[in-house]
Design a protein around this motif. Structure first.
Motif, short mmCIF file in Angstrom:
data_model
loop_
_atom_site.label_atom_id
_atom_site.label_comp_id
_atom_site.label_asym_id
_atom_site.label_seq_id
_atom_site.Cartn_x
_atom_site.Cartn_y
_atom_site.Cartn_z
N ARG A 2 31.14 48.00 22.68
CA ARG A 2 31.99 48.16 21.51
C ARG A 2 33.43 48.50 21.89
NH1 ARG A 2 29.26 45.29 19.00
NH2 ARG A 2 27.53 45.94 17.74
N GLY A 3 33.74 48.46 23.18
CA GLY A 3 35.09 48.83 23.62
C GLY A 3 36.08 47.71 23.43
N THR A 4 37.35 48.05 23.31
CA THR A 4 38.37 47.04 23.15
C THR A 4 39.49 47.17 24.16
OG1 THR A 4 39.50 48.40 21.50
CG2 THR A 4 37.95 46.74 20.68
N THR A 5 39.61 48.30 24.84
CA THR A 5 40.68 48.46 25.82
C THR A 5 40.26 47.87 27.15
OG1 THR A 5 39.91 50.59 26.65
CG2 THR A 5 41.35 50.63 24.69
N GLY A 6 41.24 47.58 27.99
CA GLY A 6 40.94 47.05 29.32
C GLY A 6 40.06 47.98 30.12
N LEU A 7 40.31 49.28 30.01
CA LEU A 7 39.50 50.26 30.74
C LEU A 7 38.06 50.23 30.27
CD1 LEU A 7 39.24 52.57 32.75
CD2 LEU A 7 39.95 54.13 30.93
N SER A 8 37.85 50.19 28.96
CA SER A 8 36.47 50.19 28.46
C SER A 8 35.77 48.88 28.81
CB SER A 8 36.42 50.44 26.95
OG SER A 8 37.07 49.43 26.23
N GLN A 9 36.49 47.76 28.86
CA GLN A 9 35.87 46.50 29.25
C GLN A 9 35.41 46.54 30.70
OE1 GLN A 9 38.82 43.62 28.33
NE2 GLN A 9 38.43 43.72 26.15
N ARG A 10 36.24 47.04 31.58
CA ARG A 10 35.85 47.14 32.98
C ARG A 10 34.60 48.00 33.14
NH1 ARG A 10 41.33 47.41 33.59
NH2 ARG A 10 41.37 49.66 33.81
N ARG A 11 34.51 49.02 32.36
CA ARG A 11 33.38 49.94 32.43
C ARG A 11 32.16 49.42 31.70
NH1 ARG A 11 36.20 54.19 30.79
NH2 ARG A 11 35.73 53.77 28.62
N GLU A 12 32.35 48.78 30.56
CA GLU A 12 31.23 48.41 29.69
C GLU A 12 30.58 47.07 30.02
OE1 GLU A 12 29.73 50.28 27.30
OE2 GLU A 12 31.00 51.90 27.98
N ILE A 13 31.31 46.08 30.47
CA ILE A 13 30.72 44.77 30.76
C ILE A 13 29.58 44.89 31.77
CG2 ILE A 13 31.15 42.50 31.81
CD1 ILE A 13 33.76 42.43 30.20
N PRO A 14 29.76 45.59 32.88
CA PRO A 14 28.62 45.73 33.80
C PRO A 14 27.43 46.46 33.15
CG PRO A 14 30.66 46.29 34.93
CD PRO A 14 30.99 46.13 33.46
N LYS A 15 27.70 47.46 32.32
CA LYS A 15 26.62 48.18 31.65
C LYS A 15 25.87 47.27 30.69
CE LYS A 15 28.78 52.74 31.76
NZ LYS A 15 29.37 53.80 30.92
N VAL A 16 26.59 46.45 29.94
CA VAL A 16 25.95 45.51 29.01
C VAL A 16 25.09 44.52 29.78
CG1 VAL A 16 26.39 43.65 27.36
CG2 VAL A 16 27.69 45.77 27.20
N CYS A 17 25.59 44.04 30.91
CA CYS A 17 24.81 43.09 31.72
C CYS A 17 23.51 43.73 32.20
CB CYS A 17 25.63 42.61 32.91
SG CYS A 17 26.96 41.46 32.47
N VAL A 18 23.57 44.95 32.66
CA VAL A 18 22.36 45.65 33.12
C VAL A 18 21.41 45.85 31.94
CG1 VAL A 18 21.48 47.86 34.00
CG2 VAL A 18 23.46 46.78 35.09
N GLU A 19 21.94 46.31 30.81
CA GLU A 19 21.11 46.52 29.61
C GLU A 19 20.41 45.24 29.18
OE1 GLU A 19 21.84 47.02 24.81
OE2 GLU A 19 23.52 47.36 26.18
N LEU A 20 21.15 44.15 29.11
CA LEU A 20 20.59 42.90 28.60
C LEU A 20 19.64 42.23 29.60
CD1 LEU A 20 23.67 41.50 26.66
CD2 LEU A 20 21.55 42.42 25.70
N THR A 21 19.93 42.31 30.88
CA THR A 21 19.00 41.73 31.85
C THR A 21 17.68 42.52 31.84
OG1 THR A 21 20.04 42.95 33.67
CG2 THR A 21 20.72 40.66 33.35
N ALA A 22 17.75 43.82 31.61
CA ALA A 22 16.52 44.62 31.50
C ALA A 22 15.70 44.19 30.29
CB ALA A 22 16.87 46.10 31.40
N LYS A 23 16.34 43.58 29.30
CA LYS A 23 15.65 43.09 28.10
C LYS A 23 15.19 41.64 28.26
CE LYS A 23 17.97 46.24 24.94
NZ LYS A 23 18.88 46.38 23.81
N GLY A 24 15.37 41.09 29.45
CA GLY A 24 14.85 39.76 29.76
C GLY A 24 15.65 38.59 29.25
N VAL A 25 16.97 38.74 29.10
CA VAL A 25 17.76 37.61 28.63
C VAL A 25 17.98 36.61 29.76
CG1 VAL A 25 18.92 39.02 26.88
CG2 VAL A 25 20.03 38.66 29.09
N GLU A 26 18.16 35.35 29.37
CA GLU A 26 18.40 34.28 30.34
C GLU A 26 19.87 33.88 30.39
OE1 GLU A 26 15.50 31.02 30.02
OE2 GLU A 26 14.41 32.36 28.65
N LEU A 27 20.63 34.37 29.43
CA LEU A 27 22.05 34.07 29.33
C LEU A 27 22.70 35.22 28.59
CD1 LEU A 27 24.34 31.83 29.48
CD2 LEU A 27 23.63 31.18 27.19
#
Length: 190
Positions: A35-60
């Motif tokens: 839910r972040g919009t600043t550059g700092l939050s994107q750098r921090r959040e994108i990797p977290k979202v990837c980990v969260e979603l891959t743990a949920k078994g997404v293919e894309l």
């Protein structure tokens, strides 16, 4: 098939849902917590979202955001740079040249017919307010269902011709679909 996604707002989500229904109706969308919009939050959040979603078994994983006043190509490059190497093969990044409404209004004549308005109001640099007025979007009713249905009917060939940032996003999804169980229409003129 499970497709993870992270977007900035409800209209972005509706557009993504409409495209998913068009191309990969059998897929399940799984929203990431970004839910972040600043550059700092994107750098921090994108990797977290990837980990969260891959743990949920997404293919894309589809990330979609607005460029606002910035050059969309520069925003895209920086945005992609926030994704760790181990998730890059799963991630598709899309950056709207100003906002998602620029994609929706890429064919102003079609949008005018859809909303029963004058096309000229959608032929502006930033059609967001005209689109929201035409759709009667409010803080309580974001019209996601209506926007999703609209995207399912949209003349994507015209969007591709009239909006370079949409074309870039489409090309990336089309290329990826070749290895997945989705049928993205071949509307590209190469």
């Amino acid at each position: 098939m499970r497709i993870g996604y992270s977007v900035e707002g409800s209209t972005d989500r509706a557009v993504l849902c409409g495209l998913k229904q068009r191309w990969c109706a059998h897929a399940q969308l799984v929203e990431g917590a970004f839910r972040g919009t600043t550059g700092l939050s994107q750098r921090r959040e994108i990797p977290k979202v990837c980990v969260e979603l891959t743990a949920k078994g997404v293919e894309l994983i589809v990330f979609l955001r607005d460029a606002n006043e910035e050059d969309w190509r520069a925003v895209l490059k920086a945005y992609e740079g926030n994704c760790r190497v181990e998730h890059q093969h799963l991630a598709i990044f899309g950056v709207c040249d100003r906002n998602i409404e620029c994609w929706l209004c890429a064919d102003a004549d079609w949008m005018a017919k859809e909303t029963q308005r004058e096309a000229a109001q959608f032929r502006v640099e930033d059609p967001k307010s005209a689109f929201e007025r035409a759709m009667e979007i409010t803080g309580f009713d974001r019209k996601e269902r209506e926007i999703t249905a609209m995207v399912q009917r949209a003349p994507l060939k015209n969007w591709l011709s009239n909006n370079r940032s949409f074309r870039e996003f489409y090309e990336r999804l089309r290329d990826r679909s070749q290895t997945m169980r989705c049928e993205i229409e071949n509307l590209l003129e190469r």
